[in-house]
Design a protein around this motif. Sequence first.
Motif, PDB file in Angstrom:
ATOM      1  N   VAL A 128      10.071  -4.528  -6.318  1.00 52.32           N
ATOM      2  CA  VAL A 128       9.021  -4.971  -5.638  1.00 52.32           C
ATOM      3  C   VAL A 128       8.423  -6.226  -6.474  1.00 52.32           C
ATOM      4  O   VAL A 128       8.376  -6.442  -7.673  1.00 52.32           O
ATOM      5  CB  VAL A 128       7.936  -3.725  -5.450  1.00 52.32           C
ATOM      6  CG1 VAL A 128       8.481  -2.534  -4.891  1.00 52.32           C
ATOM      7  CG2 VAL A 128       7.410  -3.315  -6.838  1.00 52.32           C
ATOM      8  N   ASP A 173       0.338  -8.644  -2.169  1.00 51.20           N
ATOM      9  CA  ASP A 173       1.768  -9.060  -1.837  1.00 51.20           C
ATOM     10  C   ASP A 173       2.170  -8.154  -0.430  1.00 51.20           C
ATOM     11  O   ASP A 173       1.469  -7.626  -0.113  1.00 51.20           O
ATOM     12  CB  ASP A 173       2.884  -8.660  -2.910  1.00 51.20           C
ATOM     13  CG  ASP A 173       2.839  -9.519  -4.075  1.00 51.20           C
ATOM     14  OD1 ASP A 173       2.812 -10.722  -3.957  1.00 51.20           O
ATOM     15  OD2 ASP A 173       2.547  -9.003  -5.178  1.00 51.20           O
ATOM     16  N   GLN A 174       3.209  -8.702   0.235  1.00 50.71           N
ATOM     17  CA  GLN A 174       3.323  -8.362   1.367  1.00 50.71           C
ATOM     18  C   GLN A 174       4.372  -7.137   1.569  1.00 50.71           C
ATOM     19  O   GLN A 174       4.311  -6.412   2.503  1.00 50.71           O
ATOM     20  CB  GLN A 174       4.116  -9.656   2.239  1.00 50.71           C
ATOM     21  CG  GLN A 174       3.574 -10.860   2.314  1.00 50.71           C
ATOM     22  CD  GLN A 174       2.407 -10.670   3.246  1.00 50.71           C
ATOM     23  OE1 GLN A 174       2.330  -9.985   4.223  1.00 50.71           O
ATOM     24  NE2 GLN A 174       1.230 -10.842   2.544  1.00 50.71           N
ATOM     25  N   ASP A 175       4.711  -6.760   0.441  1.00 51.81           N
ATOM     26  CA  ASP A 175       5.711  -5.464   0.366  1.00 51.81           C
ATOM     27  C   ASP A 175       4.766  -4.318   0.461  1.00 51.81           C
ATOM     28  O   ASP A 175       3.853  -3.986  -0.256  1.00 51.81           O
ATOM     29  CB  ASP A 175       6.379  -5.444  -0.856  1.00 51.81           C
ATOM     30  CG  ASP A 175       7.452  -4.444  -0.994  1.00 51.81           C
ATOM     31  OD1 ASP A 175       7.094  -3.136  -0.853  1.00 51.81           O
ATOM     32  OD2 ASP A 175       8.457  -4.768  -1.364  1.00 51.81           O
ATOM     33  N   THR A 176       4.967  -3.405   1.512  1.00 47.06           N
ATOM     34  CA  THR A 176       4.151  -2.123   1.791  1.00 47.06           C
ATOM     35  C   THR A 176       4.442  -0.802   1.088  1.00 47.06           C
ATOM     36  O   THR A 176       4.067  -0.051   1.319  1.00 47.06           O
ATOM     37  CB  THR A 176       4.088  -2.131   3.156  1.00 47.06           C
ATOM     38  OG1 THR A 176       5.483  -1.851   3.892  1.00 47.06           O
ATOM     39  CG2 THR A 176       3.437  -3.275   3.890  1.00 47.06           C
ATOM     40  N   ARG A 177       5.722  -1.109   0.450  1.00 46.05           N
ATOM     41  CA  ARG A 177       6.431   0.178   0.044  1.00 46.05           C
ATOM     42  C   ARG A 177       5.654   1.098  -0.919  1.00 46.05           C
ATOM     43  O   ARG A 177       5.495   2.357  -0.905  1.00 46.05           O
ATOM     44  CB  ARG A 177       7.709   0.034  -0.542  1.00 46.05           C
ATOM     45  CG  ARG A 177       8.770  -0.596   0.590  1.00 46.05           C
ATOM     46  CD  ARG A 177      10.051  -0.999  -0.045  1.00 46.05           C
ATOM     47  NE  ARG A 177       9.991  -2.027  -0.833  1.00 46.05           N
ATOM     48  CZ  ARG A 177      10.799  -2.397  -1.726  1.00 46.05           C
ATOM     49  NH1 ARG A 177      12.053  -1.755  -1.763  1.00 46.05           N
ATOM     50  NH2 ARG A 177      10.596  -3.619  -2.439  1.00 46.05           N
TER      51      ARG A 177
END
Length: 189
Positions: A128, A173-177
Motif C-alpha cells: 500500500v 492516498d487513493q488506496d481504500t484497503r
Amino acid sequence: MTVAVLALQGAFIEHEQMLDRLGVAHIELRQATDLKQDFDGLILPGGESTTQSLLLHEQEMFEPLQKRIQDGMPVLATCAGMILLASAIEGQDAAHFATFPITVKRNAYGRQLGSFHTVSEVKGIGEVPMTFIRAPYVSEAAPDVKILAEVDGKIVGVRCGNQFAYAFHPELDQDTRIHELFLQTIANS
C-alpha cells in the motif's frame, strides 16, 4: 454501520472523504453531546496529539471515548491517533487513552521536512502507499500486538484486538484497503 470521526483538529476531513468513497455513513465528534449519537466504530485522525487530547478533555469526551475503546469498540488511528492510543510515549511521563500496549516515538522521522512517501507491505492487505508526515513509529509492542507493517526496520502498523494504529496517513492516498479492513472489523464485531 456508522463510523464516528474525531473532528477536533487534524486530518479528519480526508477520513470522511474516504468513508464517502466507500459509501459508509459517518458522524463528526466535536463535543460531548455528539457522543449520544449511535456509532459502531471510531477514527482518530492525524494532527497534533497533545492538542487533540487537550480538546478531548475540554469537551468532556476523553473518558467516555476511552471507555468505549476499552470495551472493544473498533478504532482506526492514524499518526497522532496512534499516539493517542499508545500506552507509553518515549520521553513523556504520561500517555493519553493508553488502551494500546505499545510505546511510540513522536516525530520519529523529524520535522515537516522529514516527511516522505513510500510503498510497503501491510500484512493481510498487500503493498500500500504510505504517506508519513511528522510521523511516529512503534518502538516497543506487547506480545499480543500484531505487527502489520514495517518500513526501514521500524514498526509503522499494528493491531491489538479491535484497535488498528498506523504511523502513516492512508486517508491521503487513493488506496481504500486499510479503511476496508477496519470496516470489516466493525461488521464482524
